[in-house]
Design a protein around this motif. Structure first.
Motif, PDB file in Angstrom:
ATOM      1  N   ASN A   1      14.562  42.588 -27.875  1.00 54.66           N
ATOM      2  CA  ASN A   1      14.087  41.079 -27.093  1.00 54.66           C
ATOM      3  C   ASN A   1      14.700  40.240 -28.245  1.00 54.66           C
ATOM      4  OD1 ASN A   1      12.529  38.974 -26.152  1.00 54.66           O
ATOM      5  ND2 ASN A   1      10.608  39.755 -26.763  1.00 54.66           N
ATOM      6  N   ILE A   2      15.388  39.178 -27.604  1.00 49.57           N
ATOM      7  CA  ILE A   2      15.829  38.134 -28.541  1.00 49.57           C
ATOM      8  C   ILE A   2      15.109  36.868 -28.586  1.00 49.57           C
ATOM      9  CG2 ILE A   2      18.092  36.736 -28.899  1.00 49.57           C
ATOM     10  CD1 ILE A   2      19.667  39.305 -27.953  1.00 49.57           C
ATOM     11  N   SER A   3      15.004  36.263 -27.257  1.00 50.14           N
ATOM     12  CA  SER A   3      14.193  35.144 -27.273  1.00 50.14           C
ATOM     13  C   SER A   3      13.866  34.651 -26.064  1.00 50.14           C
ATOM     14  CB  SER A   3      14.853  33.861 -27.886  1.00 50.14           C
ATOM     15  OG  SER A   3      16.288  33.803 -27.018  1.00 50.14           O
ATOM     16  N   LYS A   4      12.956  33.918 -25.685  1.00 53.74           N
ATOM     17  CA  LYS A   4      12.587  33.313 -24.195  1.00 53.74           C
ATOM     18  C   LYS A   4      12.229  31.783 -24.332  1.00 53.74           C
ATOM     19  CE  LYS A   4       7.678  34.416 -24.166  1.00 53.74           C
ATOM     20  NZ  LYS A   4       7.270  33.108 -24.176  1.00 53.74           N
ATOM     21  N   SER A   5      12.491  31.236 -23.025  1.00 48.65           N
ATOM     22  CA  SER A   5      12.078  29.829 -23.124  1.00 48.65           C
ATOM     23  C   SER A   5      10.642  29.541 -22.947  1.00 48.65           C
ATOM     24  CB  SER A   5      13.012  28.986 -22.009  1.00 48.65           C
ATOM     25  OG  SER A   5      12.349  29.542 -20.822  1.00 48.65           O
ATOM     26  N   ASP A   6       9.884  28.443 -23.366  1.00 51.36           N
ATOM     27  CA  ASP A   6       8.427  28.439 -23.131  1.00 51.36           C
ATOM     28  C   ASP A   6       8.186  28.537 -21.665  1.00 51.36           C
ATOM     29  OD1 ASP A   6       8.251  28.075 -25.925  1.00 51.36           O
ATOM     30  OD2 ASP A   6       8.538  25.971 -26.018  1.00 51.36           O
ATOM     31  N   ASP A   7       8.984  27.899 -20.935  1.00 56.13           N
ATOM     32  CA  ASP A   7       8.611  27.944 -19.373  1.00 56.13           C
ATOM     33  C   ASP A   7       8.924  29.181 -18.738  1.00 56.13           C
ATOM     34  OD1 ASP A   7      11.227  27.562 -19.539  1.00 56.13           O
ATOM     35  OD2 ASP A   7      11.319  26.267 -17.906  1.00 56.13           O
ATOM     36  N   PHE A   8       9.458  30.101 -19.532  1.00 50.35           N
ATOM     37  CA  PHE A   8       9.626  31.368 -18.627  1.00 50.35           C
ATOM     38  C   PHE A   8       8.671  31.993 -18.017  1.00 50.35           C
ATOM     39  CE2 PHE A   8      10.010  36.236 -18.611  1.00 50.35           C
ATOM     40  CZ  PHE A   8      11.203  36.474 -18.005  1.00 50.35           C
ATOM     41  N   ALA A   9       9.008  32.596 -16.669  1.00 49.10           N
ATOM     42  CA  ALA A   9       8.044  33.334 -15.868  1.00 49.10           C
ATOM     43  C   ALA A   9       8.847  34.267 -14.999  1.00 49.10           C
ATOM     44  CB  ALA A   9       7.527  32.273 -14.673  1.00 49.10           C
ATOM     45  N   GLY A  10       8.292  35.577 -14.943  1.00 51.31           N
ATOM     46  CA  GLY A  10       8.938  36.725 -14.285  1.00 51.31           C
ATOM     47  C   GLY A  10       8.095  37.786 -13.789  1.00 51.31           C
ATOM     48  N   VAL A  11       8.767  38.657 -13.100  1.00 43.93           N
ATOM     49  CA  VAL A  11       7.744  40.031 -12.809  1.00 43.93           C
ATOM     50  C   VAL A  11       8.455  41.183 -13.148  1.00 43.93           C
ATOM     51  CG1 VAL A  11       6.742  38.902 -10.788  1.00 43.93           C
ATOM     52  CG2 VAL A  11       8.846  39.785 -10.363  1.00 43.93           C
ATOM     53  N   PHE A  12       7.656  42.238 -13.403  1.00 51.19           N
ATOM     54  CA  PHE A  12       8.143  43.467 -14.264  1.00 51.19           C
ATOM     55  C   PHE A  12       7.518  44.837 -13.649  1.00 51.19           C
ATOM     56  CE2 PHE A  12       7.758  39.559 -17.094  1.00 51.19           C
ATOM     57  CZ  PHE A  12       8.797  39.611 -17.446  1.00 51.19           C
ATOM     58  N   ILE A  13       8.553  45.648 -13.771  1.00 50.18           N
ATOM     59  CA  ILE A  13       7.724  46.880 -13.261  1.00 50.18           C
ATOM     60  C   ILE A  13       8.587  48.105 -14.142  1.00 50.18           C
ATOM     61  CG2 ILE A  13       8.257  49.007 -11.884  1.00 50.18           C
ATOM     62  CD1 ILE A  13       8.375  46.885  -9.450  1.00 50.18           C
ATOM     63  N   VAL A  14       7.714  48.953 -14.850  1.00 48.68           N
ATOM     64  CA  VAL A  14       8.094  49.922 -15.873  1.00 48.68           C
ATOM     65  C   VAL A  14       7.732  51.288 -15.531  1.00 48.68           C
ATOM     66  CG1 VAL A  14       8.011  50.720 -18.043  1.00 48.68           C
ATOM     67  CG2 VAL A  14       7.849  48.184 -17.820  1.00 48.68           C
ATOM     68  N   VAL A  15       8.783  51.891 -15.432  1.00 46.51           N
ATOM     69  CA  VAL A  15       8.739  53.456 -15.029  1.00 46.51           C
ATOM     70  C   VAL A  15       9.000  54.312 -15.914  1.00 46.51           C
ATOM     71  CG1 VAL A  15       9.102  55.064 -13.022  1.00 46.51           C
ATOM     72  CG2 VAL A  15       9.179  52.426 -12.677  1.00 46.51           C
ATOM     73  N   SER A  16       8.313  55.287 -16.326  1.00 45.74           N
ATOM     74  CA  SER A  16       8.779  56.523 -17.089  1.00 45.74           C
ATOM     75  C   SER A  16       9.844  57.459 -16.892  1.00 45.74           C
ATOM     76  CB  SER A  16       7.497  57.560 -17.595  1.00 45.74           C
ATOM     77  OG  SER A  16       7.136  58.242 -16.531  1.00 45.74           O
ATOM     78  N   LYS A  17      10.421  57.860 -17.718  1.00 46.14           N
ATOM     79  CA  LYS A  17      11.439  59.000 -17.271  1.00 46.14           C
ATOM     80  C   LYS A  17      11.081  59.973 -16.435  1.00 46.14           C
ATOM     81  CE  LYS A  17      14.541  60.610 -20.383  1.00 46.14           C
ATOM     82  NZ  LYS A  17      15.135  61.018 -21.499  1.00 46.14           N
TER      83      LYS A  17
ATOM     84  N   VAL B   1      12.753  47.110 -14.505  1.00 49.10           N
ATOM     85  CA  VAL B   1      13.009  46.204 -13.462  1.00 49.10           C
ATOM     86  C   VAL B   1      12.402  45.280 -13.633  1.00 49.10           C
ATOM     87  CG1 VAL B   1      13.395  45.571 -11.008  1.00 49.10           C
ATOM     88  CG2 VAL B   1      13.532  47.957 -11.818  1.00 49.10           C
ATOM     89  N   SER B   2      13.133  43.992 -14.040  1.00 51.13           N
ATOM     90  CA  SER B   2      12.585  42.463 -14.337  1.00 51.13           C
ATOM     91  C   SER B   2      13.421  41.660 -13.486  1.00 51.13           C
ATOM     92  CB  SER B   2      12.952  42.183 -15.796  1.00 51.13           C
ATOM     93  OG  SER B   2      12.585  43.065 -16.812  1.00 51.13           O
ATOM     94  N   LEU B   3      12.694  40.654 -12.987  1.00 49.13           N
ATOM     95  CA  LEU B   3      12.898  39.488 -12.067  1.00 49.13           C
ATOM     96  C   LEU B   3      12.743  38.056 -12.856  1.00 49.13           C
ATOM     97  CD1 LEU B   3      14.484  38.487  -9.736  1.00 49.13           C
ATOM     98  CD2 LEU B   3      12.290  38.569  -8.473  1.00 49.13           C
ATOM     99  N   CYS B   4      13.539  37.412 -13.479  1.00 51.50           N
ATOM    100  CA  CYS B   4      13.213  36.143 -13.848  1.00 51.50           C
ATOM    101  C   CYS B   4      13.044  35.227 -12.805  1.00 51.50           C
ATOM    102  CB  CYS B   4      14.335  35.598 -14.568  1.00 51.50           C
ATOM    103  SG  CYS B   4      14.220  33.956 -15.461  1.00 51.50           S
ATOM    104  N   LEU B   5      11.936  34.591 -12.746  1.00 43.92           N
ATOM    105  CA  LEU B   5      11.617  33.226 -11.756  1.00 43.92           C
ATOM    106  C   LEU B   5      11.802  31.912 -12.305  1.00 43.92           C
ATOM    107  CD1 LEU B   5       8.315  35.102 -10.367  1.00 43.92           C
ATOM    108  CD2 LEU B   5      10.772  35.133  -9.369  1.00 43.92           C
TER     109      LEU B   5
END
Length: 292
Positions: free
Chosen positions: A85-101, A50-54
């Protein structure tokens, strides 16, 4: 994007988060995209993200289809999807949650309730959110992170699982409200998947063979297995095993039943066969699982 245009709650959230926290290999939470387990080439992920771009932007490919995240964009990937993963801007900021199967399976026991959400996420892995929804998800992210850091709490894993369950219902509600307003008609394969899971939910204590469910649905076992694998990413046999193992785990952890009684309640021929079945799936014997 001008940082002054970002709501204060998001600025504070980004400033206060550091590094990464995790529970074993099952759950991770962080705010540094370099920690995201997504490669620069197509690879199959064994987890849900689950990713949220800020702010800024981020381009990612899911099952070879490209998506662009901008501010206030939610991204959800499912286990077994091919992600790049293709690319991101230099000012990218976000939050992430990773959960195993495995953690997903343990956290969401009412599997049939996940079907609609799973289908929606596969159709629309990204979603533009309103500010209220962004604030809501950031609150969950902060709360999860603070709970993960309570390493002294012997119930930390169970606390995280219950917060994740609440987050799932929030995300499900957001998807139902924010997806393009159209009547979603399930495909024939999705309908078959739903019927299969309903049959399994009713009969898994007594029946563990794919052929039994194929007969109930008037299909060959091969055809049923192919459809279930295509729609869900898991084999029909794995779905059946997941129902059985989940019930066994619940009985081992929350009941006074002996292992012999649990084996009988799940219609195993004997305790030894149940023990081998459980250890093959979990990596621990029923007795070891109960003691941990």
């Amino acid at each position: 994007m001008d940082i002054n245009a970002i709501p204060l709650v998001e600025i504070d959230h980004v400033r206060c988060l550091q590094n990464i926290d995790f529970i074993d290999n099952d759950f991770a939470i962080f705010d540094d995209i370099s920690e995201l387990p997504v490669r620069g080439y197509p690879s199959r992920m064994n987890a849900s993200v689950v990713s949220l771009c800020l702010k800024g932007s981020y381009k990612v490919s899911i099952n070879l289809q490209e998506y662009t995240l901008t501010a206030h964009t939610l991204l959800i990937t499912l286990p077994d999807q091919i992600v790049q993963n293709i690319s991101k801007s230099d000012d990218f900021a976000g939050v992430f949650i990773v959960v195993s199967k495995g953690f997903v399976d343990d956290t969401f026991p009412r599997i049939t309730q996940m079907l609609t959400f799973m289908f929606d996420v596969k159709e629309s892995p990204t979603l533009a959110l309103a500010q209220d929804d962004v604030d809501c998800l950031l609150e969950y992210h902060s709360f999860l992170w603070s709970r993960v850091r309570m390493s002294h709490n012997i119930y930390r894993k169970e606390i995280i699982q219950n917060i994740l369950l609440s987050l799932f219902y929030e995300l499900h509600h957001i998807y139902q409200r924010c997806m393009p307003q159209k009547l979603r008609v399930m495909t024939r394969k999705e309908e078959l998947m739903e019927k299969f899971l309903r049959e399994v939910a009713e009969n898994y204590r007594n029946q563990r063979s794919v052929s039994y469910y194929a007969d109930k649905l008037c299909l060959t076992a091969k055809h049923l297995s192919g459809v279930v694998k295509e729609v869900s990413g898991k084999t029909a046999g794995k779905w059946i095993d997941d129902f059985v193992i989940l019930e066994a785990k619940a009985l081992l952890m929350s009941s006074e039943m002996s292992i012999q009684e649990i084996a009988e309640s799940l219609h195993f021929a004997n305790q030894s066969f149940f023990g081998k079945y459980f250890k093959h799936a979990v990596g621990l014997s029923p007795r070891e699982y109960r003691k941990r």
